[in-house]
Motif scaffolding. Structure first.
Motif, short mmCIF file in Angstrom:
data_model
loop_
_atom_site.label_atom_id
_atom_site.label_comp_id
_atom_site.label_asym_id
_atom_site.label_seq_id
_atom_site.Cartn_x
_atom_site.Cartn_y
_atom_site.Cartn_z
N VAL A 174 0.86 -1.18 0.00
CA VAL A 174 0.00 0.00 0.00
C VAL A 174 0.90 1.24 0.00
O VAL A 174 1.74 1.40 0.89
CB VAL A 174 -0.92 0.04 1.24
N SER A 175 0.73 2.07 -1.00
CA SER A 175 1.51 3.31 -1.09
C SER A 175 0.57 4.49 -0.92
O SER A 175 -0.38 4.66 -1.69
CB SER A 175 2.23 3.38 -2.45
N VAL A 176 0.81 5.29 0.12
CA VAL A 176 -0.09 6.39 0.47
C VAL A 176 0.59 7.73 0.25
O VAL A 176 1.71 7.95 0.73
CB VAL A 176 -0.54 6.27 1.95
N LYS B 91 -14.44 3.93 7.03
CA LYS B 91 -14.68 5.37 7.15
C LYS B 91 -16.12 5.70 7.51
O LYS B 91 -16.43 6.87 7.76
CB LYS B 91 -14.32 6.06 5.83
N SER B 92 -17.01 4.70 7.55
CA SER B 92 -18.41 4.97 7.84
C SER B 92 -18.59 5.37 9.29
O SER B 92 -17.83 4.97 10.18
CB SER B 92 -19.27 3.73 7.53
N MET C 131 1.18 5.70 13.69
CA MET C 131 -0.12 5.08 13.49
C MET C 131 -1.24 6.10 13.69
O MET C 131 -2.25 6.09 12.98
CB MET C 131 -0.29 3.89 14.43
N ILE C 132 -1.07 6.98 14.66
CA ILE C 132 -2.07 8.02 14.90
C ILE C 132 -2.15 8.95 13.69
O ILE C 132 -3.23 9.34 13.24
CB ILE C 132 -1.73 8.80 16.18
N LYS C 133 -0.99 9.30 13.14
CA LYS C 133 -0.97 10.15 11.94
C LYS C 133 -1.64 9.45 10.77
O LYS C 133 -2.41 10.06 10.01
CB LYS C 133 0.47 10.51 11.57
N LEU C 134 -1.34 8.16 10.60
CA LEU C 134 -1.93 7.40 9.50
C LEU C 134 -3.44 7.27 9.66
O LEU C 134 -4.19 7.32 8.68
CB LEU C 134 -1.31 6.00 9.42
N GLY D 161 -5.42 9.43 11.15
CA GLY D 161 -6.00 10.72 10.78
C GLY D 161 -6.02 10.91 9.28
O GLY D 161 -7.00 11.41 8.71
N LEU D 162 -4.93 10.51 8.62
CA LEU D 162 -4.85 10.61 7.17
C LEU D 162 -5.89 9.71 6.51
O LEU D 162 -6.49 10.08 5.49
CB LEU D 162 -3.45 10.23 6.69
N GLY D 163 -6.10 8.55 7.10
CA GLY D 163 -7.04 7.59 6.52
C GLY D 163 -8.45 8.15 6.39
O GLY D 163 -9.19 7.81 5.46
#
Length: 333
Positions: free
Chosen positions: A89-91, A231-232, A259-262, A264-266
């Protein structure tokens, strides 16, 4: 009247703070717990390169994460399972886009320090660190973060979010000779909500004309559906319970802060149309009977494909997702 409104607002504020603290603590505890060897306990051999300490992710640079699903059935405590599935997975935090690269498990590559073999055996030879190093060498990307789960963890995650809606493209039947039929596959064609057991059957099925090609396509399809489901609003409310249920089955080297940053980004990622690709892509490998039926990649072409896939959409047309190809005849190495 004004005093009552103030009291109500104060009460709601306190409830919000308490809820935020509860959710924050649940996520932090989860992030801490899954950094232990819950799934793969790799003890480094003498002379083996020690994993470098990960730099803190600034939340702005592209991050590449190797997802591995392993099959621990029949493994002893001292053994390491092969990765049943590998997905990169590339974000990109800037464009809010993510890309999924399925790596065919019969890809025959050089495993640093261990000769050549199928890519899914890298984790056996040197744990997740060597698996990441091998994938980096194939793709040309810097891969230094991973997440691992096993069959049971996958099932628990799907059940915890309430199942995933998928259009099953055809009837799927397979009798698994192990585990007294616990992993048999029985799926009916049609749009439906799959629970954990059925979802695992869907992503494991490979007994058709194009075998692992269409299996990895189904895995990407389900991962995209799961990303949208996570995301629901309903799923987010259930987050503490979900995290608690899957903790024993997940392992990662991603730090709690990252992980917290990811996470939030998610929430801001565009999950409507992620890039989805197969590696190696069509035209970048040849089939061979070396060490069984394997795919020998043209590494340069693979890396060019990946580089083009990750370019901003306005700069290039997306390369075609290489899936469901017609079966080619074997070519001796």
């Amino acid at each position: 009247m004004i005093r009552k409104i103030k009291r109500l607002l104060l009460f709601l504020l306190l409830i919000g703070i308490a809820a935020g603290g509860y959710y924050g603590y649940a996520f932090y505890q989860f992030a801490e717990d899954i950094q232990h060897p819950n799934v793969v306990d790799h003890r480094q051999e003498p002379g083996e390169t020690k994993a470098a300490e990960l730099p803190v992710w600034d939340g702005k640079e592209r991050v590449n994460i190797l997802l591995m699903g392993v099959d621990r059935r029949g493994m002893k405590n001292s053994g390491l399972p092969r990765s049943d599935s590998m997905m990169l997975v590339s974000v990109d935090p800037v464009t809010k886009r993510y890309d999924l690269f399925s790596i065919l498990r019969d890809t025959y590559v050089k495993i640093p320090g261990h000769g050549s073999s199928r890519i899914n055996s890298a984790i056996v030879e040197g744990g997740p660190e060597l698996a990441m190093q091998t994938v980096s060498q194939l793709t040309g990307l810097s891969v230094d973060r991973y997440v691992i789960t096993d069959f049971e963890g996958f099932k628990h995650l799907i059940d915890a979010v309430g199942g995933v809606e998928i259009d099953v493209e055809k009837d799927m039947r397979y009798r698994d000779p192990t585990d007294k039929g616990a992993y048999d596959i029985h799926l009916k064609k049609g749009y439906q909500r799959l629970d954990g057991t059925k979802a695992l059957q869907y992503v494991r099925f490979r007994h058709d004309a194009t075998s692992d090609y269409t299996r990895t396509e189904r895995q990407r399809k389900l991962m995209s559906a799961l990303a949208s489901q996570m995301k629901s609003g309903t799923t987010l409310l259930q987050l503490p319970s979900i995290l608690k249920q899957v903790t024993p089955y997940v392992q990662t080297n991603i730090s709690s802060m990252d992980m917290i940053k990811l996470a939030g980004l998610g929430l801001s990622l565009d999950t409507s149309s992620p890039g989805q690709y197969q590696l190696p892509p069509m035209g970048a490998f040849r089939e061979s009977h070396r060490a069984g039926s394997v795919l020998i990649p043209d590494v340069q072409k693979v890396q060019q494909f990946v580089e083009k896939a990750l370019l901003p959409p306005e700069k290039t047309e997306q390369p075609p997702a290489a899936s469901s190809p017609e079966k080619k005849s074997d070519t001796p190495a």
